[in-house]
Design a protein around this motif. Structure first.
Motif, mmCIF file in Angstrom:
data_model
loop_
_atom_site.group_PDB
_atom_site.id
_atom_site.type_symbol
_atom_site.label_atom_id
_atom_site.label_comp_id
_atom_site.label_asym_id
_atom_site.label_seq_id
_atom_site.Cartn_x
_atom_site.Cartn_y
_atom_site.Cartn_z
ATOM 1 N N TYR A 9 0.838 -1.188 0.000
ATOM 2 C CA TYR A 9 0.000 0.000 0.000
ATOM 3 C C TYR A 9 0.879 1.247 0.000
ATOM 4 N N PRO A 10 0.538 2.301 -0.743
ATOM 5 C CA PRO A 10 -0.662 2.470 -1.562
ATOM 6 C C PRO A 10 -0.481 2.030 -3.015
ATOM 7 N N PHE A 11 0.694 1.488 -3.325
ATOM 8 C CA PHE A 11 0.978 1.140 -4.713
ATOM 9 C C PHE A 11 0.209 -0.088 -5.168
ATOM 10 N N SER A 12 -0.355 -0.824 -4.214
ATOM 11 C CA SER A 12 -1.169 -1.983 -4.552
ATOM 12 C C SER A 12 -2.584 -1.597 -4.975
ATOM 13 N N ILE A 13 -2.983 -0.336 -4.717
ATOM 14 C CA ILE A 13 -4.290 0.135 -5.182
ATOM 15 C C ILE A 13 -4.264 0.110 -6.705
ATOM 16 N N PRO A 14 -5.223 -0.526 -7.358
ATOM 17 C CA PRO A 14 -5.166 -0.690 -8.812
ATOM 18 C C PRO A 14 -4.915 0.589 -9.598
ATOM 19 N N ILE A 15 -5.574 1.696 -9.229
ATOM 20 C CA ILE A 15 -5.379 2.913 -10.025
ATOM 21 C C ILE A 15 -3.968 3.462 -9.873
ATOM 22 N N ASN A 19 -15.728 3.805 -2.667
ATOM 23 C CA ASN A 19 -14.812 3.926 -1.542
ATOM 24 C C ASN A 19 -13.677 2.920 -1.694
ATOM 25 N N GLY A 20 -12.449 3.371 -1.449
ATOM 26 C CA GLY A 20 -11.298 2.492 -1.575
ATOM 27 C C GLY A 20 -10.702 2.450 -2.963
ATOM 28 N N THR A 46 -6.665 9.031 -1.841
ATOM 29 C CA THR A 46 -5.223 8.790 -1.718
ATOM 30 C C THR A 46 -4.454 9.678 -2.679
ATOM 31 N N LEU A 47 -4.908 9.756 -3.921
ATOM 32 C CA LEU A 47 -4.222 10.598 -4.911
ATOM 33 C C LEU A 47 -4.400 12.068 -4.591
ATOM 34 N N LEU A 48 -5.596 12.464 -4.174
ATOM 35 C CA LEU A 48 -5.835 13.871 -3.846
ATOM 36 C C LEU A 48 -4.950 14.305 -2.683
ATOM 37 N N GLU A 49 -4.814 13.453 -1.672
ATOM 38 C CA GLU A 49 -3.955 13.765 -0.530
ATOM 39 C C GLU A 49 -2.496 13.870 -0.948
ATOM 40 N N ALA A 50 -2.064 13.008 -1.876
ATOM 41 C CA ALA A 50 -0.688 13.070 -2.360
ATOM 42 C C ALA A 50 -0.426 14.377 -3.097
ATOM 43 N N PRO A 92 -24.144 13.570 -6.783
ATOM 44 C CA PRO A 92 -24.659 13.853 -8.129
ATOM 45 C C PRO A 92 -24.918 15.330 -8.354
ATOM 46 N N ILE A 93 -25.195 16.068 -7.271
ATOM 47 C CA ILE A 93 -25.436 17.510 -7.412
ATOM 48 C C ILE A 93 -24.149 18.230 -7.784
ATOM 49 N N LEU A 94 -23.079 17.991 -7.041
ATOM 50 C CA LEU A 94 -21.814 18.658 -7.341
ATOM 51 C C LEU A 94 -21.281 18.252 -8.711
ATOM 52 N N LEU A 95 -21.454 16.978 -9.043
ATOM 53 C CA LEU A 95 -20.968 16.496 -10.343
ATOM 54 C C LEU A 95 -21.646 17.198 -11.510
ATOM 55 N N GLY A 96 -22.787 17.837 -11.246
ATOM 56 C CA GLY A 96 -23.521 18.514 -12.301
ATOM 57 C C GLY A 96 -22.933 19.851 -12.706
ATOM 58 N N TYR A 97 -21.842 20.284 -12.072
ATOM 59 C CA TYR A 97 -21.265 21.581 -12.438
ATOM 60 C C TYR A 97 -20.886 21.563 -13.926
ATOM 61 N N PRO A 98 -21.302 22.568 -14.684
ATOM 62 C CA PRO A 98 -21.092 22.536 -16.144
ATOM 63 C C PRO A 98 -19.630 22.656 -16.552
ATOM 64 N N ASP A 99 -19.306 21.970 -17.642
ATOM 65 C CA ASP A 99 -17.995 22.041 -18.284
ATOM 66 C C ASP A 99 -16.856 21.574 -17.384
ATOM 67 N N ALA A 100 -17.179 20.713 -16.414
ATOM 68 C CA ALA A 100 -16.133 20.130 -15.570
ATOM 69 C C ALA A 100 -15.684 18.807 -16.176
ATOM 70 N N GLU A 101 -14.480 18.400 -15.847
ATOM 71 C CA GLU A 101 -13.999 17.082 -16.262
ATOM 72 C C GLU A 101 -14.241 16.101 -15.126
ATOM 73 N N ILE A 102 -14.849 14.968 -15.442
ATOM 74 C CA ILE A 102 -15.127 13.938 -14.453
ATOM 75 C C ILE A 102 -14.215 12.751 -14.734
ATOM 76 N N LEU A 103 -13.388 12.411 -13.755
ATOM 77 C CA LEU A 103 -12.468 11.290 -13.880
ATOM 78 C C LEU A 103 -12.934 10.173 -12.953
ATOM 79 N N SER A 104 -13.257 9.024 -13.543
ATOM 80 C CA SER A 104 -13.707 7.874 -12.764
ATOM 81 C C SER A 104 -12.513 7.028 -12.343
ATOM 82 N N PHE A 105 -12.554 6.584 -11.080
ATOM 83 C CA PHE A 105 -11.507 5.722 -10.538
ATOM 84 C C PHE A 105 -11.971 4.260 -10.464
ATOM 85 N N ASP A 106 -13.120 3.981 -11.048
ATOM 86 C CA ASP A 106 -13.636 2.619 -11.053
ATOM 87 C C ASP A 106 -13.009 1.810 -12.186
#
Length: 239
Positions: A19-25, A45-46, A51-55, A190-204
């Motif tokens: 950890y944290p290098f074992s996290i797939p992303i 979650n997880g 983890t990346l934001l804190e780094a 879902p409300i915050l994600l609705g901000y226009p012209d934002a980039e959404i990056l999925s960690f799934d």
């Protein structure tokens, strides 16, 4: 926009089994490029978004318990395990900004009140720790967030009602009008994600990839629940 790219220094990693290098992303990360002034990290979650934001906060020299370069206080388990293994690419570099993590905000609010030396002018005339969780969040956003800065927010919706989340969207909009603010936000809302012209990056799906608002699980699941509440609850509670 200031932060252009995050690079994982893979040659410095001794093992991707720990950890944290074992996290797939993290295991699959080489470079992450930012193309919008507002970027959302989404994922289960997880998945590694916090983890990346804190780094990133650690490399910005912000207190990883929450705060900026001038906030010195200790909170257990707030040290970044990934910060020493990433490189940030800036154009131009900024030192002003803030890292907000919902889970340690109470300790941060006490620290900020102490720094304000009893004046509380920075928070609408009232100590942060004497306001409700949601009120103190909004006081911080509305009174301390200014231009030419990068703001890193970890699940800010944790203290915000749906109505206050809408107010927070307006705060983001006002900051973006100044055209010299960058925000990276990890969220489930879902409300915050609705901000226009934002980039959404999925960690799934064990990788970081761009996605559209309507394609996020947060939006799809919420929409389905609202449209088929009885059916979903019946399936959920069925033995």
């Amino acid at each position: 926009m200031f932060l252009k790219k995050v690079t994982l220094l893979r040659d410095k990693v001794s093992s991707f089994q720990k950890y944290p290098f074992s996290i797939p992303i993290v295991k699959h990360l080489h470079e992450l490029t930012f193309t919008k002034n507002v970027t959302f990290f989404v994922g289960e979650n997880g998945s590694g978004k916090s983890t990346l934001l804190e780094a990133i906060a650690d490399k910005c020299e912000f207190n990883t318990a929450g705060g900026n370069r001038n906030n010195f206080y200790d909170v257990k388990a707030s040290e970044s395990h990934l910060g020493d293994y990433i490189r940030l690419s800036w154009l131009p570099k900024v030192t002003n900004g803030f890292f907000l993590r919902a889970e340690s905000f109470y300790q941060l609010s006490l620290h900020l009140d102490e720094m304000d030396r009893g004046a509380y002018k920075s928070f609408g005339g009232k100590p942060l720790h004497m306001q409700s969780h949601g009120e103190s969040f909004m006081s911080l956003f509305q009174n301390r967030f200014t231009g030419k800065a990068i703001y890193l927010l970890d699940e800010p919706e944790a203290a915000l009602s749906p109505a206050r989340q809408l107010v927070f969207l307006r705060v983001i909009h006002q900051l973006m009008k100044e055209k010299n603010v960058q925000m990276i936000i990890a969220t489930h809302s879902p409300i915050l994600l609705g901000y226009p012209d934002a980039e959404i990056l999925s960690f799934d799906d064990n990788r970081i990839h761009k996605t559209e608002y309507e394609q996020t699980e947060h939006v799809q699941l919420t929409k389905y629940f609202l449209q088929h509440r009885d059916r979903m609850l019946d399936e959920l509670f069925r033995e």
